[in-house]
Design a protein around this motif. Sequence first.
Motif, mmCIF file in Angstrom:
data_model
loop_
_atom_site.group_PDB
_atom_site.id
_atom_site.type_symbol
_atom_site.label_atom_id
_atom_site.label_comp_id
_atom_site.label_asym_id
_atom_site.label_seq_id
_atom_site.Cartn_x
_atom_site.Cartn_y
_atom_site.Cartn_z
ATOM 1 N N TRP A 264 60.997 -56.741 -53.506
ATOM 2 C CA TRP A 264 60.283 -56.800 -52.239
ATOM 3 C C TRP A 264 59.114 -55.815 -52.217
ATOM 4 O O TRP A 264 58.984 -54.945 -53.087
ATOM 5 C CB TRP A 264 61.239 -56.534 -51.072
ATOM 6 C CG TRP A 264 62.198 -57.674 -50.866
ATOM 7 C CD1 TRP A 264 62.200 -58.866 -51.551
ATOM 8 C CD2 TRP A 264 63.301 -57.717 -49.952
ATOM 9 N NE1 TRP A 264 63.233 -59.655 -51.096
ATOM 10 C CE2 TRP A 264 63.926 -58.986 -50.124
ATOM 11 C CE3 TRP A 264 63.819 -56.838 -49.007
ATOM 12 C CZ2 TRP A 264 65.037 -59.373 -49.368
ATOM 13 C CZ3 TRP A 264 64.920 -57.218 -48.252
ATOM 14 C CH2 TRP A 264 65.520 -58.474 -48.436
ATOM 15 N N CYS A 265 58.309 -55.944 -51.175
ATOM 16 C CA CYS A 265 57.086 -55.137 -51.050
ATOM 17 C C CYS A 265 57.386 -53.631 -50.979
ATOM 18 O O CYS A 265 58.382 -53.206 -50.388
ATOM 19 C CB CYS A 265 56.335 -55.582 -49.801
ATOM 20 S SG CYS A 265 54.988 -54.498 -49.359
ATOM 21 N N LEU A 266 56.510 -52.834 -51.567
ATOM 22 C CA LEU A 266 56.733 -51.385 -51.662
ATOM 23 C C LEU A 266 55.966 -50.583 -50.604
ATOM 24 O O LEU A 266 55.841 -49.362 -50.721
ATOM 25 C CB LEU A 266 56.336 -50.909 -53.069
ATOM 26 C CG LEU A 266 57.077 -51.615 -54.218
ATOM 27 C CD1 LEU A 266 56.449 -51.278 -55.557
ATOM 28 C CD2 LEU A 266 58.551 -51.226 -54.208
ATOM 29 N N TYR A 267 55.491 -51.257 -49.570
ATOM 30 C CA TYR A 267 54.684 -50.580 -48.543
ATOM 31 C C TYR A 267 55.369 -49.327 -47.994
ATOM 32 O O TYR A 267 54.778 -48.255 -47.908
ATOM 33 C CB TYR A 267 54.393 -51.555 -47.394
ATOM 34 C CG TYR A 267 53.497 -50.989 -46.324
ATOM 35 C CD1 TYR A 267 52.124 -51.195 -46.378
ATOM 36 C CD2 TYR A 267 54.011 -50.226 -45.267
ATOM 37 C CE1 TYR A 267 51.282 -50.678 -45.412
ATOM 38 C CE2 TYR A 267 53.177 -49.697 -44.299
ATOM 39 C CZ TYR A 267 51.817 -49.929 -44.370
ATOM 40 O OH TYR A 267 50.990 -49.394 -43.415
ATOM 41 N N VAL A 317 50.892 -46.089 -45.945
ATOM 42 C CA VAL A 317 49.460 -45.974 -45.644
ATOM 43 C C VAL A 317 49.229 -45.549 -44.192
ATOM 44 O O VAL A 317 48.274 -44.844 -43.876
ATOM 45 C CB VAL A 317 48.762 -47.329 -45.919
ATOM 46 C CG1 VAL A 317 47.361 -47.355 -45.348
ATOM 47 C CG2 VAL A 317 48.718 -47.612 -47.409
ATOM 48 N N SER A 318 50.120 -45.969 -43.291
ATOM 49 C CA SER A 318 49.898 -45.701 -41.870
ATOM 50 C C SER A 318 50.255 -44.274 -41.464
ATOM 51 O O SER A 318 50.015 -43.885 -40.327
ATOM 52 C CB SER A 318 50.709 -46.690 -41.037
ATOM 53 O OG SER A 318 52.088 -46.539 -41.304
ATOM 54 N N VAL A 319 50.850 -43.511 -42.376
ATOM 55 C CA VAL A 319 51.292 -42.161 -42.009
ATOM 56 C C VAL A 319 50.117 -41.185 -42.079
ATOM 57 O O VAL A 319 49.403 -41.155 -43.073
ATOM 58 C CB VAL A 319 52.432 -41.708 -42.944
ATOM 59 C CG1 VAL A 319 52.769 -40.242 -42.730
ATOM 60 C CG2 VAL A 319 53.657 -42.567 -42.734
ATOM 61 N N PRO A 320 49.889 -40.408 -41.020
ATOM 62 C CA PRO A 320 48.773 -39.459 -41.043
ATOM 63 C C PRO A 320 48.945 -38.428 -42.143
ATOM 64 O O PRO A 320 50.071 -38.127 -42.562
ATOM 65 C CB PRO A 320 48.816 -38.800 -39.668
ATOM 66 C CG PRO A 320 50.082 -39.206 -39.039
ATOM 67 C CD PRO A 320 50.629 -40.384 -39.749
ATOM 68 N N THR A 321 47.825 -37.872 -42.597
ATOM 69 C CA THR A 321 47.914 -37.015 -43.768
ATOM 70 C C THR A 321 48.310 -35.587 -43.435
ATOM 71 O O THR A 321 48.843 -34.883 -44.256
ATOM 72 C CB THR A 321 46.574 -36.981 -44.514
ATOM 73 O OG1 THR A 321 45.554 -36.678 -43.573
ATOM 74 C CG2 THR A 321 46.276 -38.301 -45.150
#
Lengths: 369, 220
Positions: A264-267, A317-321
């Motif tokens: 499955w996707c690794l997002y 990707v959606s997590v702030p840095t």
Amino acid sequence: MAARKPTDKTLGESLRERGVSRRGFLKFCAATASMMALPPSMAPAIAAALEKAKRPSVIWLSFQECTGCTESLTRSHAPTVEDLILDVISLDYHHTLQAAAGDAAEHAREQAMAANPGEYLVIVDGSIPGPDANPGFSTVAGHSNYAMLMETVENAAAVIAVGSCATFGGLPAANPNPTGAMSVMDLVKNKPVINVSGCPPIPMVITGVIAHYLTFGRLPELDAYNRPMAFFGQSIHDRCYRRPFYDKGLFAKTFDDEGARLGWCLYELGCKGPTTYNACATMRWNDGTSWPVEAGHPCLGCSEPKFWDAGGFYNAVSVPTSASGMNVLAAGAAGVVLGGAVAALAKKQTKAAVAHRQPVTVEELEAKL
Amino acid sequence: MSGSMEFLLWTKGPMFDIAIAIFAIGLLVRITEIFMLGRKKNFAEARAGEWGPGFRTMFTRTVADPGTFQRAPFNVVVGWVWHIGFLMALLLFLPHIALIESLTGLSWPALPNPVISLVTSVTLVALIATLVHRMTHPVKRRISTVEDYLVWAVVFAVVLTGWLAYYRLVNPYPLVLGMHILSAEIMLILLPFTKLTHIFTTFIARWYNGAAFGRKGVQS
Ligand code: SF4
Ligand code: SF4
């Protein structure tokens, strides 16, 4: 390799001398056509052009780098046609690959520059301490990287920056960038700069760019980051074979759960494929064997600017840095204190107003009119 | 050089910190103020409890009564549709859950992406309908302020950019994702200082109403 004059042999002749069959050569041309998004009918034209092309003189400069990019290029399995293309370009100077050392090596570089002014290609891997940085941070034969780069590109036809360090600064430029590292395109403004990013880049992309230059005599179409569109025009995510799982909302939560086993996707495991432009998903690695996402690991986004500073490799990707829960808590606590103060002030004002209330009579108002 | 990726990283880093700090400080200022100001002490004898009716009203006022529905069916139906759509997209889309989890440690299952994208499309249409209604309805048009349009625009921008990002309709993708994050941050910043505060105060206000009714012994 001592100071070697670019020979007058064509590429076709050199390849045949090295035992590359016509069939193997045409296969390479077909692959090149398809990866440059050209119709297959272009393959013979490419073959004809490459056949006749003169070996260009290439000077390869290595600055603040880890040699991974050269490794990627030279370890691309048993000798492939791509290797040979590189072998037969006249690689006049390469710190790591050349046999000559010291003065002889530097001499080779100077000679190649003098013999082919305006025609030679410069390939750079590694970042460069900028003009304001201490020149001693990185030197070759007593020249600072910056001085050597500027001198060498002076009469070059074009510069190809190979790897994320040369294209975007890469690891040396990661926060806090102690050496003041800069990319080639930050420094070279008056020559065409082609960026082949990646940490390391796919070998076929490096050779593909050179093949394109030899075939068409001009540089390929570039994207906003000067990367060849043919290889960097599409995101990993758009060409990822796991994409149907993303679209269905089926995600691996850990590296060894059922979802991971089912591919499955690794997002959620931090895959940066959605924001990364590179050719891994289509060209794959190790002679087309596999690529990171196929091997079960999220894409790190290695071909994008600042990828070392773009947050944790295993954060989505959606997590702030940078924000941490503590920042929010602190801000909230400050808010409570401030709110209390505002309320107290308002109460005080109301009380004061009530205490000092001076009733107005109708007569007084009428007198004012 | 500043490109789309640098823009995205700016929205995910420094700008996010600024937005979340303004949001947290602003919202807590407003709420603390409301609670501390409180109500004047009521010296009349209470006829019934406050808590029960307070909570009941939080619920009953959420569902429009038949009279309201008959008078303004558009407001009720479209209002519900887009509020629910917005909340579903906000709370049940996997990337949003990953973000919330990173900040709070809390997480819950997500809905499949196609469901979210459908819900988002419906929300967009409903939002456009609310704007058209606001601009054409004779009364609504007159009572609308600049703030009303600003709040609409911000909410619409958040949903629209999210939708564009999901379908990857803008190239390069980091640009549209950055635009989505930035519009959400603008919404966070405006939230404590505009009517968007109702996200947090509606239920408090409803509780107050219900509690007052309860005290007086009237229907809540
Ligand atoms: S594994 Fe990565 S690149 Fe592939 S679909 Fe999932 S998020 Fe996109
Ligand atoms: S999959 Fe991503 S991180 Fe891995 S090599 Fe390709 S672009 Fe770089």
